[in-house]
Enzyme design. Structure first.
Site, mmCIF file in Angstrom:
data_model
loop_
_atom_site.group_PDB
_atom_site.id
_atom_site.type_symbol
_atom_site.label_atom_id
_atom_site.label_comp_id
_atom_site.label_asym_id
_atom_site.label_seq_id
_atom_site.Cartn_x
_atom_site.Cartn_y
_atom_site.Cartn_z
ATOM 1 N N LYS A 108 -17.407 7.012 -22.949
ATOM 2 C CA LYS A 108 -16.653 7.984 -22.341
ATOM 3 C C LYS A 108 -15.349 7.524 -21.235
ATOM 4 C CE LYS A 108 -17.936 11.856 -23.826
ATOM 5 N NZ LYS A 108 -17.223 12.976 -24.480
ATOM 6 N N SER A 131 -32.925 23.451 -20.999
ATOM 7 C CA SER A 131 -33.405 23.782 -22.174
ATOM 8 C C SER A 131 -34.818 23.339 -22.268
ATOM 9 C CB SER A 131 -32.678 23.481 -23.363
ATOM 10 O OG SER A 131 -32.180 22.066 -23.209
ATOM 11 N N ASN A 132 -35.313 22.177 -22.067
ATOM 12 C CA ASN A 132 -36.513 21.766 -22.035
ATOM 13 C C ASN A 132 -37.468 22.647 -21.123
ATOM 14 O OD1 ASN A 132 -36.332 19.752 -23.638
ATOM 15 N ND2 ASN A 132 -36.657 18.058 -22.182
ATOM 16 N N VAL A 142 -32.404 19.158 -19.488
ATOM 17 C CA VAL A 142 -33.336 19.748 -18.652
ATOM 18 C C VAL A 142 -33.603 21.081 -18.716
ATOM 19 C CG1 VAL A 142 -31.990 19.639 -16.601
ATOM 20 C CG2 VAL A 142 -34.536 19.212 -16.320
ATOM 21 N N ASP A 187 -31.415 6.765 -14.752
ATOM 22 C CA ASP A 187 -31.121 8.113 -14.357
ATOM 23 C C ASP A 187 -30.436 8.496 -12.970
ATOM 24 O OD1 ASP A 187 -32.628 10.681 -15.915
ATOM 25 O OD2 ASP A 187 -32.198 11.029 -13.904
ATOM 26 N N TYR A 234 -22.861 5.784 -23.892
ATOM 27 C CA TYR A 234 -22.231 7.258 -23.541
ATOM 28 C C TYR A 234 -21.357 6.914 -22.314
ATOM 29 C CZ TYR A 234 -21.797 12.252 -22.505
ATOM 30 O OH TYR A 234 -21.596 13.584 -21.989
HETATM 31 P P1 NAD Z 1 -23.341 19.032 -28.358
HETATM 32 O O1 NAD Z 1 -24.158 17.922 -28.767
HETATM 33 O O2 NAD Z 1 -24.099 20.336 -28.751
HETATM 34 O O3 NAD Z 1 -22.101 19.005 -29.225
HETATM 35 C C1 NAD Z 1 -21.552 17.706 -29.836
HETATM 36 C C2 NAD Z 1 -20.947 18.028 -31.069
HETATM 37 O O4 NAD Z 1 -20.253 16.924 -31.556
HETATM 38 C C3 NAD Z 1 -22.095 18.556 -31.935
HETATM 39 O O5 NAD Z 1 -21.477 19.715 -32.774
HETATM 40 C C4 NAD Z 1 -21.969 17.014 -32.952
HETATM 41 O O6 NAD Z 1 -22.241 17.282 -34.347
HETATM 42 C C5 NAD Z 1 -20.519 16.788 -32.890
HETATM 43 N N1 NAD Z 1 -20.345 15.098 -33.293
HETATM 44 C C6 NAD Z 1 -21.140 14.258 -32.675
HETATM 45 N N2 NAD Z 1 -20.540 13.227 -33.222
HETATM 46 C C7 NAD Z 1 -19.389 13.519 -34.182
HETATM 47 C C8 NAD Z 1 -18.745 12.716 -34.905
HETATM 48 N N3 NAD Z 1 -18.688 11.481 -35.029
HETATM 49 N N4 NAD Z 1 -17.767 13.321 -35.645
HETATM 50 C C9 NAD Z 1 -17.593 14.783 -35.564
HETATM 51 N N5 NAD Z 1 -18.303 15.365 -34.841
HETATM 52 C C10 NAD Z 1 -19.440 14.939 -33.982
HETATM 53 O O7 NAD Z 1 -22.932 18.909 -26.914
HETATM 54 P P2 NAD Z 1 -21.981 19.757 -25.895
HETATM 55 O O8 NAD Z 1 -22.975 19.809 -24.623
HETATM 56 O O9 NAD Z 1 -21.510 20.829 -26.480
HETATM 57 O O10 NAD Z 1 -21.001 18.833 -25.353
HETATM 58 C C11 NAD Z 1 -19.572 18.980 -26.078
HETATM 59 C C12 NAD Z 1 -18.812 17.602 -25.337
HETATM 60 O O11 NAD Z 1 -18.555 17.917 -23.963
HETATM 61 C C13 NAD Z 1 -19.177 16.400 -25.697
HETATM 62 O O12 NAD Z 1 -17.947 15.448 -25.773
HETATM 63 C C14 NAD Z 1 -19.955 15.664 -24.187
HETATM 64 O O13 NAD Z 1 -19.955 14.539 -24.043
HETATM 65 C C15 NAD Z 1 -19.133 16.774 -23.325
HETATM 66 N N6 NAD Z 1 -19.821 16.966 -22.093
HETATM 67 C C16 NAD Z 1 -20.907 18.072 -22.232
HETATM 68 C C17 NAD Z 1 -21.739 18.182 -20.876
HETATM 69 C C18 NAD Z 1 -22.786 19.313 -20.835
HETATM 70 O O14 NAD Z 1 -23.307 19.441 -19.798
HETATM 71 N N7 NAD Z 1 -23.034 20.144 -21.917
HETATM 72 C C19 NAD Z 1 -21.498 17.386 -19.861
HETATM 73 C C20 NAD Z 1 -20.514 16.416 -19.878
HETATM 74 C C21 NAD Z 1 -19.773 16.374 -20.824
HETATM 75 N N1 UDP Z 2 -35.168 15.774 -16.781
HETATM 76 C C1 UDP Z 2 -36.425 16.167 -16.504
HETATM 77 N N2 UDP Z 2 -37.312 16.887 -17.569
HETATM 78 C C2 UDP Z 2 -36.739 16.962 -18.788
HETATM 79 C C3 UDP Z 2 -35.556 16.578 -19.143
HETATM 80 C C4 UDP Z 2 -34.760 15.978 -18.070
HETATM 81 O O1 UDP Z 2 -36.951 15.839 -15.412
HETATM 82 O O2 UDP Z 2 -37.690 17.594 -19.549
HETATM 83 C C5 UDP Z 2 -34.474 15.155 -15.642
HETATM 84 C C6 UDP Z 2 -33.597 13.933 -16.238
HETATM 85 O O3 UDP Z 2 -34.414 12.764 -15.851
HETATM 86 C C7 UDP Z 2 -32.460 13.938 -15.318
HETATM 87 C C8 UDP Z 2 -32.141 15.452 -15.151
HETATM 88 O O4 UDP Z 2 -33.300 16.182 -15.401
HETATM 89 O O5 UDP Z 2 -32.847 13.425 -13.968
HETATM 90 C C9 UDP Z 2 -31.023 16.038 -15.823
HETATM 91 O O6 UDP Z 2 -31.281 15.330 -17.293
HETATM 92 P P1 UDP Z 2 -30.377 16.113 -18.293
HETATM 93 O O7 UDP Z 2 -30.810 15.027 -19.690
HETATM 94 O O8 UDP Z 2 -30.386 17.572 -18.681
HETATM 95 O O9 UDP Z 2 -28.889 15.649 -17.926
HETATM 96 P P2 UDP Z 2 -28.216 14.198 -17.408
HETATM 97 O O10 UDP Z 2 -29.050 13.275 -17.049
HETATM 98 O O11 UDP Z 2 -27.176 13.614 -18.405
HETATM 99 O O12 UDP Z 2 -27.481 14.701 -16.048
#
Ligand code: NAD
Ligand code: UDP
Length: 315
Positions: free
Chosen positions: A151, A191-192, A189, A273, A147
């Site tokens: 990115k 949603s969990n 985290v 992490d 990832y």
């Molecule tokens: P999400 O998993 O809900 O959405 C990702 C979407 O991309 C899904 O609908 C999935 O089916 C689609 N997808 C995955 N691979 C694909 C492919 N090969 N072709 C077409 N579609 C594909 O995640 P999200 O939280 O909505 O994140 C959306 C974007 O924002 C992602 O690029 C993610 O990296 C970026 N982002 C999100 C967060 C966050 O906290 N939500 C933080 C940093 C970056």
């Molecule tokens: N985390 C946690 N319990 C969970 C899910 C995640 O303690 O059930 C922790 C995880 O180890 C991280 C932080 O929460 O330190 C945020 O995790 P998340 O997966 O939401 O996002 P990211 O690590 O990508 O920032």
């Protein structure tokens, strides 16, 4: 009156993408949602299907595509660690080949293209808060690398298409974002913790819970992405809420707000992490007039209500 644009949103059926689709459709734009439904759901965009200015397209971004568009938001990529680690090779392919395909599309149609990049490009940062000129601290061979490095390479491609071909790019680095529309089994985290609390199940803290994250509410983030697309800022620009919380603090807030009987349960911290994450959002404030305005408590009220409704429906 906003001039109507033809806008492609890859990953449009995901958590952020579906909210962005809804916003842009409501503003009168012609929106195409492209998704392979890996983590996205058709139900996320169901309410938009009968709108005349919305189309859904099942497609994988790793396969080239030809479309007439004015703007592209490239969001396709699983974002939750459990999802992006499920098939790491496909995750890298989605970020890297997906970026090439969307940049080629932008180049061929003279469209502007925005990359949904991530705070993960900073890895486990050694600088706090993170400014855009910090180059990061990423393990290139670890379990998060598919990832993080995917990115990072996508950002490289965006800037090389800009320098070499003059493609109009926008790069937004998104920090942890939450809100209604997340899946129950998303694995991140917030949603969990909410789902566990509502079910009175143990709250799973990974590590000792002292690691920090800064949580941005969905609507603030979507507003930031749209402002970035319409600005003249190439980026990268951090988009996130700068207020940090520990995971233990978050667990306690969620337990209190849900009135849950859940107890905290400690689990092993996953490899690599990040310990601390916090955006510096001065560039977004100066260049976009944007800041994340929703405090965590307010955003959690809406998110808890959403998950309660989802759980009631599922019985
Ligand atoms: P999400 O998993 O809900 O959405 C990702 C979407 O991309 C899904 O609908 C999935 O089916 C689609 N997808 C995955 N691979 C694909 C492919 N090969 N072709 C077409 N579609 C594909 O995640 P999200 O939280 O909505 O994140 C959306 C974007 O924002 C992602 O690029 C993610 O990296 C970026 N982002 C999100 C967060 C966050 O906290 N939500 C933080 C940093 C970056
Ligand atoms: N985390 C946690 N319990 C969970 C899910 C995640 O303690 O059930 C922790 C995880 O180890 C991280 C932080 O929460 O330190 C945020 O995790 P998340 O997966 O939401 O996002 P990211 O690590 O990508 O920032």
């Amino acid at each position: 009156m906003v001039e109507s644009q033809r806008i492609l949103i890859t990953g449009g059926a995901g958590f952020l993408g579906s909210s962005l689709c809804r916003q842009l459709v409501s503003l009168g734009h012609d929106v195409i949602c492209l998704d392979n439904y890996f983590t996205g759901r058709k139900s996320n965009i169901e309410d938009l299907l009968d709108q005349h200015n919305f189309e859904a397209l099942r497609h994988d971004v790793t396969i080239p595509i030809s479309l007439e568009v004015d703007q592209i938001y490239n969001l396709a990529c699983p974002a939750s660690p459990i999802h992006y680690q499920y098939d790491p090779v496909q995750t890298t392919r989605t970020s890297v080949i997906g970026a090439v395909n969307m940049l080629e599309l932008a180049r061929n149609t003279n469209a502007r293209v925005l990359q949904a990049s991530t705070s993960e490009v900073y890895g486990d940062p050694t600088v706090h808060p993170q400014t855009e000129d910090y180059w990061g601290n990423v393990n290139p061979i670890g379990i998060r690398a598919c990832y993080d490095e995917g990115k990072r390479c996508a950002e490289t491609l965006f800037f090389d298409y800009y320098r070499e071909y003059g493609v109009e790019i926008r790069v937004a680095r998104i920090f942890n974002t939450y809100g209604p529309g997340m899946q129950i089994d998303d694995g991140r985290v917030i949603s969990n913790f909410i789902v566990q609390a509502l079910k009175n199940q143990p709250i799973t803290i990974y590590g000792d819970g002292s690691q920090t994250r800064s949580f941005c509410y969905r609507d603030d983030l979507v507003e930031g992405l749209m402002r970035m697309m319409d600005s003249n800022l190439t980026g990268p620009v951090n988009l996130g809420n700068p207020t940090p919380f520990t995971m233990l603090g978050l667990a306690e807030v969620v337990i209190e707000m849900t009135g849950s009987n859940s107890k905290i349960e400690y689990h092993e911290l996953p490899a690599d992490d990040p310990m601390q994450r916090q955006p510096d959002i001065q560039r977004a404030a100066d260049g976009l007039g944007w800041k994340a305005s929703t405090p965590l408590h307010k955003g959690l009220v809406k998110t808890i209500a959403y998950f309660q409704q989802r759980l009631d429906k599922n019985g």
